[in-house]
Design a protein around this motif. Sequence first.
Motif, mmCIF file in Angstrom:
data_model
loop_
_atom_site.group_PDB
_atom_site.id
_atom_site.type_symbol
_atom_site.label_atom_id
_atom_site.label_comp_id
_atom_site.label_asym_id
_atom_site.label_seq_id
_atom_site.Cartn_x
_atom_site.Cartn_y
_atom_site.Cartn_z
ATOM 1 N N MET A 1 59.283 -25.404 -20.283
ATOM 2 C CA MET A 1 59.931 -24.497 -21.253
ATOM 3 C C MET A 1 60.090 -25.208 -22.592
ATOM 4 S SD MET A 1 63.668 -22.608 -21.066
ATOM 5 C CE MET A 1 63.168 -21.630 -19.655
ATOM 6 N N GLU A 2 59.838 -24.479 -23.672
ATOM 7 C CA GLU A 2 59.931 -25.061 -25.007
ATOM 8 C C GLU A 2 61.394 -25.266 -25.391
ATOM 9 O OE1 GLU A 2 57.975 -24.079 -29.357
ATOM 10 O OE2 GLU A 2 57.376 -22.970 -27.566
ATOM 11 N N GLU A 3 61.736 -26.413 -25.956
ATOM 12 C CA GLU A 3 63.115 -26.735 -26.260
ATOM 13 C C GLU A 3 63.621 -25.911 -27.439
ATOM 14 O OE1 GLU A 3 62.564 -31.423 -25.247
ATOM 15 O OE2 GLU A 3 64.450 -30.678 -26.026
ATOM 16 N N SER A 34 55.116 -35.617 -32.998
ATOM 17 C CA SER A 34 54.942 -34.236 -32.583
ATOM 18 C C SER A 34 54.549 -34.205 -31.116
ATOM 19 C CB SER A 34 53.860 -33.552 -33.435
ATOM 20 O OG SER A 34 52.596 -34.139 -33.185
ATOM 21 N N TYR A 35 54.529 -33.012 -30.537
ATOM 22 C CA TYR A 35 54.046 -32.852 -29.172
ATOM 23 C C TYR A 35 53.432 -31.462 -29.049
ATOM 24 C CZ TYR A 35 58.347 -30.128 -28.435
ATOM 25 O OH TYR A 35 59.354 -29.201 -28.526
ATOM 26 N N ARG A 42 54.352 -28.758 -31.764
ATOM 27 C CA ARG A 42 55.788 -28.593 -31.963
ATOM 28 C C ARG A 42 56.427 -29.922 -32.367
ATOM 29 N NH1 ARG A 42 54.596 -24.229 -32.600
ATOM 30 N NH2 ARG A 42 55.232 -22.329 -31.494
ATOM 31 N N PHE A 43 57.593 -29.835 -33.017
ATOM 32 C CA PHE A 43 58.299 -31.000 -33.533
ATOM 33 C C PHE A 43 59.764 -30.920 -33.119
ATOM 34 C CE2 PHE A 43 54.867 -29.782 -36.266
ATOM 35 C CZ PHE A 43 54.256 -30.953 -36.663
ATOM 36 N N MET A 44 60.336 -32.074 -32.802
ATOM 37 C CA MET A 44 61.780 -32.146 -32.577
ATOM 38 C C MET A 44 62.468 -32.278 -33.939
ATOM 39 S SD MET A 44 62.233 -31.946 -29.330
ATOM 40 C CE MET A 44 63.918 -32.539 -29.150
ATOM 41 N N GLU A 45 63.571 -31.596 -34.114
ATOM 42 C CA GLU A 45 64.282 -31.625 -35.389
ATOM 43 C C GLU A 45 64.668 -33.044 -35.776
ATOM 44 O OE1 GLU A 45 68.113 -29.472 -37.590
ATOM 45 O OE2 GLU A 45 67.573 -28.998 -35.506
#
Length: 311
Positions: A1-3, A34-35, A42-45
């Motif tokens: 699941m996408e965070e 990124s991942y 997608r990127f973590m904030e």
Amino acid sequence: MEERNALSTQEVADMLHVSKSKIYDLIKKGEINSYKVGRKVRFMEKDVKEYIARSRNNQPIAAASASEDFNLMGSNKKNEGFIICGQDLILDVLSNYMRLHGIPALRAYIGSYDSLISLYKNKVNVASAHLLDIDTGTYNIPYVKRLIPGIPTVIIHLTWRIQGLYVQKGNPKGIYDWKDFGRDDITMINRERGAGSRVLLDENLKLLGIYGSFIRGYGNETQSHLAVASAVSSGKADVAVGSEKIARQVDNIEFIPLQKERYDLVIRKEDLHTAEMETLLKIIRSDTFKNEFEHIGGYDTSDMGKIIERI
């Protein structure tokens, strides 16, 4: 699941005021983490914030916003680096090229009118402008004369762009011209006072005898072409004024071309032969720089680097 706090490439590009292609370049160089979720990047904030913090310390990329890097009421910011004003992607690329030549170029993301005022106050090195004077049918020269009085200046052509209207895909309201702003079934979203797109709108409304106060949404202002295009795309507004290039980047909108505009750089004449300015001119006159925009669309760089006027 996408965070939950995952960010898309477009969201990160908006945060950094750069193009999506620039974000992919940062990923390739390993400068931002990124991942992938399936085929989506997608990127973590927290990773984006860490990148911004590194950029501020090392200044490899001018990612900060105007309010962070530039303060109209502050001290002389020219002491902190070579400052280029304006909001177009072409200026971000130019700043990167300047840094590659050893010049610590910074960016101030402010509109045309405020850029010229800042140059007058000697707070920046380069202002950019796309301000139409409806009485003469010319761009920028009348404004430079009025807003930078008594100071010799040089106007250098950067690119031709097409300005027009953003409408929703399929144009459900049948909006095609400036006169449609006089309809009572239209809601718009506006650029801030002093932005070139705002001046273009106001000048044409004046010709038609349409008062902005009579237009629903006229007082709803935002700071970029991308923001107004996104508002139209999401249905928050029926129409906005902006450049063709941004229309290619936002889903669910169509572009109605209305005006070919000249986008220029303005500098103080005394700075023309400094090492920094000679480097800038060398860059924008090079085929390498012009080729950066060959396949992007929305730019005509045939006259790039040409001196338009010495005032």
